[in-house]
Design a protein around this motif. Sequence first.
Motif, PDB file in Angstrom:
ATOM      1  N   GLN A 207       0.913  -1.205   0.185  1.00 50.29           N
ATOM      2  CA  GLN A 207      -0.074   0.067   0.078  1.00 50.29           C
ATOM      3  C   GLN A 207       0.909   1.222   0.071  1.00 50.29           C
ATOM      4  OE1 GLN A 207      -2.614   0.313   3.357  1.00 50.29           O
ATOM      5  NE2 GLN A 207      -4.216   1.549   2.239  1.00 50.29           N
ATOM      6  N   THR A 208       2.029   1.233   0.805  1.00 48.57           N
ATOM      7  CA  THR A 208       2.820   2.329   0.780  1.00 48.57           C
ATOM      8  C   THR A 208       3.522   2.928  -0.650  1.00 48.57           C
ATOM      9  OG1 THR A 208       3.407   1.992   3.043  1.00 48.57           O
ATOM     10  CG2 THR A 208       4.843   3.395   1.782  1.00 48.57           C
ATOM     11  N   VAL A 210       2.230   1.927  -3.496  1.00 50.71           N
ATOM     12  CA  VAL A 210       1.257   2.171  -4.408  1.00 50.71           C
ATOM     13  C   VAL A 210       0.915   3.940  -4.293  1.00 50.71           C
ATOM     14  CG1 VAL A 210      -1.141   2.040  -4.945  1.00 50.71           C
ATOM     15  CG2 VAL A 210       0.217   0.022  -4.709  1.00 50.71           C
ATOM     16  N   GLN A 211       0.751   4.197  -2.971  1.00 50.29           N
ATOM     17  CA  GLN A 211       0.461   5.410  -2.682  1.00 50.29           C
ATOM     18  C   GLN A 211       1.838   6.415  -3.002  1.00 50.29           C
ATOM     19  OE1 GLN A 211      -0.591   5.089   1.236  1.00 50.29           O
ATOM     20  NE2 GLN A 211      -2.789   5.109   0.991  1.00 50.29           N
ATOM     21  N   PHE A 212       2.963   6.118  -2.799  1.00 56.37           N
ATOM     22  CA  PHE A 212       4.251   6.724  -2.999  1.00 56.37           C
ATOM     23  C   PHE A 212       4.561   6.753  -4.489  1.00 56.37           C
ATOM     24  CE2 PHE A 212       8.657   7.388  -3.594  1.00 56.37           C
ATOM     25  CZ  PHE A 212       9.144   8.098  -2.717  1.00 56.37           C
ATOM     26  N   HIS A 213       4.033   5.813  -5.188  1.00 56.84           N
ATOM     27  CA  HIS A 213       4.157   6.087  -6.479  1.00 56.84           C
ATOM     28  C   HIS A 213       3.449   6.933  -7.337  1.00 56.84           C
ATOM     29  CE1 HIS A 213       5.061   4.351 -10.739  1.00 56.84           C
ATOM     30  NE2 HIS A 213       3.757   4.784 -11.117  1.00 56.84           N
ATOM     31  N   SER A 214       2.015   7.123  -6.895  1.00 58.57           N
ATOM     32  CA  SER A 214       0.852   7.890  -7.451  1.00 58.57           C
ATOM     33  C   SER A 214       1.369   9.483  -6.979  1.00 58.57           C
ATOM     34  CB  SER A 214      -0.419   7.407  -6.532  1.00 58.57           C
ATOM     35  OG  SER A 214      -1.187   8.444  -7.092  1.00 58.57           O
ATOM     36  N   MET A 215       1.807   9.639  -5.679  1.00 62.63           N
ATOM     37  CA  MET A 215       1.999  10.908  -5.161  1.00 62.63           C
ATOM     38  C   MET A 215       3.474  11.419  -5.763  1.00 62.63           C
ATOM     39  SD  MET A 215      -0.290  12.185  -3.079  1.00 62.63           S
ATOM     40  CE  MET A 215       0.459  13.183  -2.283  1.00 62.63           C
ATOM     41  N   GLN A 425       3.322   6.602   5.204  1.00 58.98           N
ATOM     42  CA  GLN A 425       1.933   6.351   4.630  1.00 58.98           C
ATOM     43  C   GLN A 425       1.163   7.701   5.044  1.00 58.98           C
ATOM     44  OE1 GLN A 425      -0.912   3.324   5.702  1.00 58.98           O
ATOM     45  NE2 GLN A 425      -0.015   2.458   3.774  1.00 58.98           N
ATOM     46  N   LYS A 426       1.411   7.881   6.499  1.00 57.82           N
ATOM     47  CA  LYS A 426       0.366   9.009   7.176  1.00 57.82           C
ATOM     48  C   LYS A 426       0.642  10.372   6.476  1.00 57.82           C
ATOM     49  CE  LYS A 426      -0.516  10.991  11.537  1.00 57.82           C
ATOM     50  NZ  LYS A 426      -0.028  10.971  13.151  1.00 57.82           N
ATOM     51  N   LEU A 428       1.776  10.681   3.359  1.00 55.87           N
ATOM     52  CA  LEU A 428       1.204  10.605   1.706  1.00 55.87           C
ATOM     53  C   LEU A 428      -0.297  10.828   1.739  1.00 55.87           C
ATOM     54  CD1 LEU A 428       3.220   7.362   0.714  1.00 55.87           C
ATOM     55  CD2 LEU A 428       3.390   9.530  -0.161  1.00 55.87           C
ATOM     56  N   VAL A 429      -1.003  10.441   2.721  1.00 57.47           N
ATOM     57  CA  VAL A 429      -2.397  10.735   2.643  1.00 57.47           C
ATOM     58  C   VAL A 429      -3.008  11.874   3.394  1.00 57.47           C
ATOM     59  CG1 VAL A 429      -2.851   8.063   2.597  1.00 57.47           C
ATOM     60  CG2 VAL A 429      -2.944   9.293   4.695  1.00 57.47           C
TER      61      VAL A 429
END
Length: 430
Positions: A207-208, A210-215, A425-426, A428-429
């Motif tokens: 999950q980290t 995926v979110q990191f890649h998008s951001m 992750q915190k 990133l969101v």
Amino acid sequence: MDGLAGQKDAVIFDKDETLTTVGSGKSTSREPGLDRALRDLVKAGRKLFVVSATDRPEPGISAESWIVEEKARKCTQLEEAGLSPSLFQDIVVVIPAPDFSVSTSEPGAWIAEYARAKKIAMDRIIQVHGLDPSRVLSVGDREDIEGVASQQLKIPFVNVPSACGIQPTDTLQWILSTMVMGKTPELPGERQEYDEMKVVHDPLLAQTFVQFHSMFKEYVESRLWFLLNKLRLPQPEISAPDYNRYPGTLESAWEAARKLRGDYGAVIGIARKGLWLSFVFTLAEANTFEIYLARNGSQRITCPVSPLFKKDVEGRRVLLLDNDALTGRSLQSLAKHFLAAGAASVDALLINRYTEPDSFGRYDFSIHQDKYLDVPRVVGYRESGQAVLDSMVQLRQVREIRKVMFLDRDFKRRAEQPATMRAIQKRLVA
């Protein structure tokens, strides 16, 4: 390249520009490591020789007297460089043939003449000391002189030219250790990306990423939009920007960002590879900027990728971010640029201390003076033939940078991975 691997019984050095740096008739002192390396060779039973060329005798001086004087002078230069002449079995001085004249000869004839003279001297060493040519290593800085002489005698030759007026002490020590003593260098481990199966079976890690890649993609697009809009160029589509997915690297970057964010008034990532680190510092709420360096030979031309003004660096401590330092010139150029703009100091944080350039061939020490700040230190070679270089050799010459830090040395996974990933992750969101 044949014959360079394995142990050797003897080494024949060209003195000038290989063992000493001669300038204004004097030698420059060498780092103490070379003297220790030569002593270790002698202690291990290796025989060392010097074959050095000199000019024709001055009028009225016999060739024999001239050679004696030149040998004494070269011994003095070795001592001035911190090397004892007693380490060498023989120091041979060669001069052109009596009937040879540089002024009346064809262009380049002096090169052939010195190659001929060195071949005779090297052959005499081989014969007098009963050496096997295949177990002798010839080290010099002229492929067209001692290289030609060595080839004709079937002696393995390695070309170690000087660069930037700085002698290749580190590289020469590596040559003596590996090619003469036959030692296997200890290389840093090869970087491997996360095992895909591990990522799939680790929900937090997956999950980290995926979110990191998008951001990170959005982050790069925003920086690229600023630059291309300024240059009035069309915006390309970015599908998968590069970033490090090596185990521990993201965690180390996060720890570095948390620790250093309050120490610097401006944190500046160098595009392209420094953008990944700049993004991590942005997540940690550091005051980040990005800059791109256009290359024109040995020159670097700065171009901001995000808005950056003189007031952003004036009177502040600046931290530069990049992946590694092959030549050191990019960091040197930027450090000079920001110090001239009024920065209080400039430090650097690199992801990797060791770099593996594609352009550096096996046993290729023919370094161009305008490319490197210092002769690269070869740590060793991978089985594939890929060279591994230590970037600290270049960075030692960048006087404008006060301090250099490395992720893989100074911030190596200081926190537990789950806690670090949750913290990232915190952000990133957020």
